[in-house]
Design a protein around this motif. Structure first.
Motif, PDB file in Angstrom:
ATOM      1  N   CYS A 159     -41.700   3.011  27.458  1.00 50.89           N
ATOM      2  CA  CYS A 159     -41.123   1.732  27.045  1.00 50.89           C
ATOM      3  C   CYS A 159     -41.370   1.492  25.563  1.00 50.89           C
ATOM      4  O   CYS A 159     -40.541   0.935  24.850  1.00 50.89           O
ATOM      5  CB  CYS A 159     -41.719   0.580  27.861  1.00 50.89           C
ATOM      6  SG  CYS A 159     -41.207   0.595  29.588  1.00 50.89           S
TER       7      CYS A 159
ATOM      8  N   SER B 132     -32.157  -1.950  21.267  1.00 48.99           N
ATOM      9  CA  SER B 132     -30.795  -2.143  21.766  1.00 48.99           C
ATOM     10  C   SER B 132     -29.800  -1.925  20.635  1.00 48.99           C
ATOM     11  O   SER B 132     -29.969  -2.453  19.533  1.00 48.99           O
ATOM     12  CB  SER B 132     -30.640  -3.570  22.320  1.00 48.99           C
ATOM     13  OG  SER B 132     -31.553  -3.768  23.374  1.00 48.99           O
TER      14      SER B 132
ATOM     15  N   CYS C 233     -28.405  -9.013  15.692  1.00 51.01           N
ATOM     16  CA  CYS C 233     -29.489  -9.209  16.651  1.00 51.01           C
ATOM     17  C   CYS C 233     -30.569  -8.142  16.522  1.00 51.01           C
ATOM     18  O   CYS C 233     -30.296  -6.984  16.219  1.00 51.01           O
ATOM     19  CB  CYS C 233     -28.945  -9.183  18.086  1.00 51.01           C
ATOM     20  SG  CYS C 233     -27.877 -10.579  18.496  1.00 51.01           S
TER      21      CYS C 233
ATOM     22  N   GLY D 197     -33.139  -7.524  19.287  1.00 52.20           N
ATOM     23  CA  GLY D 197     -33.662  -7.918  20.586  1.00 52.20           C
ATOM     24  C   GLY D 197     -33.267  -9.346  20.915  1.00 52.20           C
ATOM     25  O   GLY D 197     -32.090  -9.660  21.097  1.00 52.20           O
ATOM     26  N   PHE D 198     -34.279 -10.244  20.957  1.00 52.22           N
ATOM     27  CA  PHE D 198     -34.017 -11.647  21.255  1.00 52.22           C
ATOM     28  C   PHE D 198     -33.949 -12.498  19.992  1.00 52.22           C
ATOM     29  O   PHE D 198     -33.754 -13.699  20.068  1.00 52.22           O
ATOM     30  CB  PHE D 198     -35.103 -12.207  22.183  1.00 52.22           C
ATOM     31  CG  PHE D 198     -35.072 -11.621  23.557  1.00 52.22           C
ATOM     32  CD1 PHE D 198     -34.285 -12.200  24.554  1.00 52.22           C
ATOM     33  CD2 PHE D 198     -35.779 -10.466  23.860  1.00 52.22           C
ATOM     34  CE1 PHE D 198     -34.248 -11.644  25.827  1.00 52.22           C
ATOM     35  CE2 PHE D 198     -35.738  -9.918  25.135  1.00 52.22           C
ATOM     36  CZ  PHE D 198     -34.978 -10.501  26.128  1.00 52.22           C
TER      37      PHE D 198
ATOM     38  N   CYS E  32     -29.912 -14.653  20.227  1.00 52.05           N
ATOM     39  CA  CYS E  32     -29.600 -13.388  20.891  1.00 52.05           C
ATOM     40  C   CYS E  32     -30.334 -13.258  22.221  1.00 52.05           C
ATOM     41  O   CYS E  32     -31.362 -13.902  22.449  1.00 52.05           O
ATOM     42  CB  CYS E  32     -29.967 -12.212  19.994  1.00 52.05           C
ATOM     43  SG  CYS E  32     -29.061 -12.172  18.442  1.00 52.05           S
ATOM     44  N   ASN E  33     -29.806 -12.419  23.053  1.00 53.25           N
ATOM     45  CA  ASN E  33     -30.438 -12.072  24.315  1.00 53.25           C
ATOM     46  C   ASN E  33     -30.198 -10.586  24.557  1.00 53.25           C
ATOM     47  O   ASN E  33     -29.059 -10.169  24.779  1.00 53.25           O
ATOM     48  CB  ASN E  33     -29.865 -12.920  25.454  1.00 53.25           C
ATOM     49  CG  ASN E  33     -30.562 -12.650  26.774  1.00 53.25           C
ATOM     50  OD1 ASN E  33     -31.580 -11.952  26.822  1.00 53.25           O
ATOM     51  ND2 ASN E  33     -30.016 -13.182  27.851  1.00 53.25           N
ATOM     52  N   ASN E  34     -31.278  -9.819  24.472  1.00 54.26           N
ATOM     53  CA  ASN E  34     -31.195  -8.374  24.687  1.00 54.26           C
ATOM     54  C   ASN E  34     -30.143  -7.724  23.795  1.00 54.26           C
ATOM     55  O   ASN E  34     -29.333  -6.898  24.229  1.00 54.26           O
ATOM     56  CB  ASN E  34     -30.893  -8.081  26.163  1.00 54.26           C
ATOM     57  CG  ASN E  34     -31.204  -6.637  26.529  1.00 54.26           C
ATOM     58  OD1 ASN E  34     -32.047  -5.996  25.906  1.00 54.26           O
ATOM     59  ND2 ASN E  34     -30.505  -6.114  27.531  1.00 54.26           N
ATOM     60  N   GLY E  35     -30.161  -8.108  22.518  1.00 54.54           N
ATOM     61  CA  GLY E  35     -29.282  -7.460  21.551  1.00 54.54           C
ATOM     62  C   GLY E  35     -27.874  -7.988  21.492  1.00 54.54           C
ATOM     63  O   GLY E  35     -27.052  -7.471  20.727  1.00 54.54           O
ATOM     64  N   ARG E  36     -27.543  -9.035  22.250  1.00 58.78           N
ATOM     65  CA  ARG E  36     -26.195  -9.603  22.246  1.00 58.78           C
ATOM     66  C   ARG E  36     -26.254 -11.087  21.877  1.00 58.78           C
ATOM     67  O   ARG E  36     -27.188 -11.791  22.237  1.00 58.78           O
ATOM     68  CB  ARG E  36     -25.521  -9.464  23.615  1.00 58.78           C
ATOM     69  CG  ARG E  36     -25.225  -8.059  24.082  1.00 58.78           C
ATOM     70  CD  ARG E  36     -24.204  -7.354  23.191  1.00 58.78           C
ATOM     71  NE  ARG E  36     -22.997  -8.117  22.973  1.00 58.78           N
ATOM     72  CZ  ARG E  36     -21.952  -8.122  23.803  1.00 58.78           C
ATOM     73  NH1 ARG E  36     -21.975  -7.394  24.916  1.00 58.78           N
ATOM     74  NH2 ARG E  36     -20.880  -8.835  23.510  1.00 58.78           N
TER      75      ARG E  36
ATOM     76  N   TYR F   5     -25.672 -14.693  22.482  1.00 60.71           N
ATOM     77  CA  TYR F   5     -25.386 -15.485  23.679  1.00 60.71           C
ATOM     78  C   TYR F   5     -25.318 -16.975  23.389  1.00 60.71           C
ATOM     79  O   TYR F   5     -24.923 -17.764  24.254  1.00 60.71           O
ATOM     80  CB  TYR F   5     -26.420 -15.193  24.775  1.00 60.71           C
ATOM     81  CG  TYR F   5     -27.610 -16.108  24.834  1.00 60.71           C
ATOM     82  CD1 TYR F   5     -27.666 -17.143  25.761  1.00 60.71           C
ATOM     83  CD2 TYR F   5     -28.699 -15.934  23.971  1.00 60.71           C
ATOM     84  CE1 TYR F   5     -28.775 -17.980  25.821  1.00 60.71           C
ATOM     85  CE2 TYR F   5     -29.795 -16.760  24.041  1.00 60.71           C
ATOM     86  CZ  TYR F   5     -29.832 -17.791  24.970  1.00 60.71           C
ATOM     87  OH  TYR F   5     -30.929 -18.619  25.027  1.00 60.71           O
TER      88      TYR F   5
ATOM     89  N   SER G  35     -20.762 -11.991  25.640  1.00 63.75           N
ATOM     90  CA  SER G  35     -21.985 -12.459  26.289  1.00 63.75           C
ATOM     91  C   SER G  35     -22.289 -13.924  25.952  1.00 63.75           C
ATOM     92  O   SER G  35     -23.317 -14.453  26.375  1.00 63.75           O
ATOM     93  CB  SER G  35     -23.183 -11.597  25.876  1.00 63.75           C
ATOM     94  OG  SER G  35     -23.050 -10.287  26.385  1.00 63.75           O
TER      95      SER G  35
END
Length: 272
Positions: free
Chosen positions: A14, A20, A56, A58-59, A68-72, A74, A96
């Motif tokens: 991880c 992302s 973005c 990450g967040f 952002c949320n997981n690279g997108r 939102y 997204s």
């Protein structure tokens, strides 16, 4: 020991996973949105080409008003920034996007029909702008919409009855526009136990009627008064003209009779 090794391996994997990747659709969405609007006073000073290409991490977002949320992307909150111009239809590339707030600006033009492709959109706030045109019925494609706030614009036409099918819709405000026609019953008698929307959601639209507003404003009384007024005015003018013509005719007739009478008197007078 096997369990510990497996856990350690998972953590290491991880830790070394690549971040992302940026979605090119978000880049297109944000770049076109920025280009379609005029931004005074450098309110979006960090909306630069490098940041638009990499919005973005990450967040976290590099752009003012973006989340952002997981690279997108939102969430976009760009209210009270004195923005003017139009809303780019390429906003639909931010697939997204869950919340869009462009309220309290000076945006013009129509609401893009391309909003229908924002299938994750839950909050749409375009209030207090100068938007025109009609409310797109295709907004019903955004099935997760909870809030539609379009008040204080210059929207025209009727409220799409299809909006009543948005079962998650809890806030709906189209007050202070130029909407017309009857309020759809689908927004009054909603399915299940969903409450309808009160009169404040529709107030300030002169030609909008139906529950919870009053019935259609009757214009027949005004029309009757207008017809009566025109009739009385025409009658009065005709009466005045008739009176004037009669008076002129009587005067001419009297003058003619007087002349004839004088002529007869002169004929009867003896010559000396």
């Amino acid at each position: 020991m096997g369990f510990f090794s497996l856990t350690l391996m998972s953590i290491l994997m991880c830790a070394f996973l690549p971040p992302s990747s940026q979605d090119p659709n978000d880049q297109s969405c944000l770049t076109n949105l920025f280009q379609s609007m005029h931004v005074p006073d450098h309110n979006l000073v960090n909306w630069t080409e490098p940041n638009l290409a990499n919005p973005c991490s990450g967040f976290m977002s590099n752009l003012t008003g973006a989340t952002c949320n997981n690279g997108r992307i939102y969430k976009l909150s760009l209210s009270n920034l004195s923005l003017y111009g139009s809303i780019s239809p390429y906003i639909s590339n931010c697939t997204s996007l869950q919340s869009l707030d462009l309220s309290n600006n000076a945006l013009t033009g129509p609401i893009p029909t391309e909003f229908q492709y924002l299938i994750n959109l839950a909050i749409l706030d375009l209030s207090s702008n100068h938007l025109s045109g009609t409310i797109p019925p295709s907004l019903t494609m955004c099935m997760f919409l909870n809030i539609i706030d379009l008040h204080n614009n210059s929207l025209t036409g009727q409220i799409p009855a299809q909006l009543g099918s948005l079962v998650r819709l809890s806030v709906f405000d189209v007050s202070d526009n130029k909407l017309s026609g009857v309020i759809p019953t689908s927004l009054v008698d909603r399915p299940g136990n969903l409450p309808g929307f009160n009169a404040t959601s529709y107030s300030g639209n002169e030609d909008l009627y139906g529950y919870p507003l009053g019935p259609m404003k009757s214009r027949s009384g005004l029309s009757v008064m207008l017809i009566v007024g025109i009739g009385l005015g025409s009658g009065l003018i005709s009466l005045v003209l008739s009176f004037v013509v009669t008076c002129v005719w009587l005067k001419v007739t009297d003058q003619k009779l007087a002349a004839e009478h004088q002529g007869k008197i002169n004929e009867l007078m003896p010559e000396y």
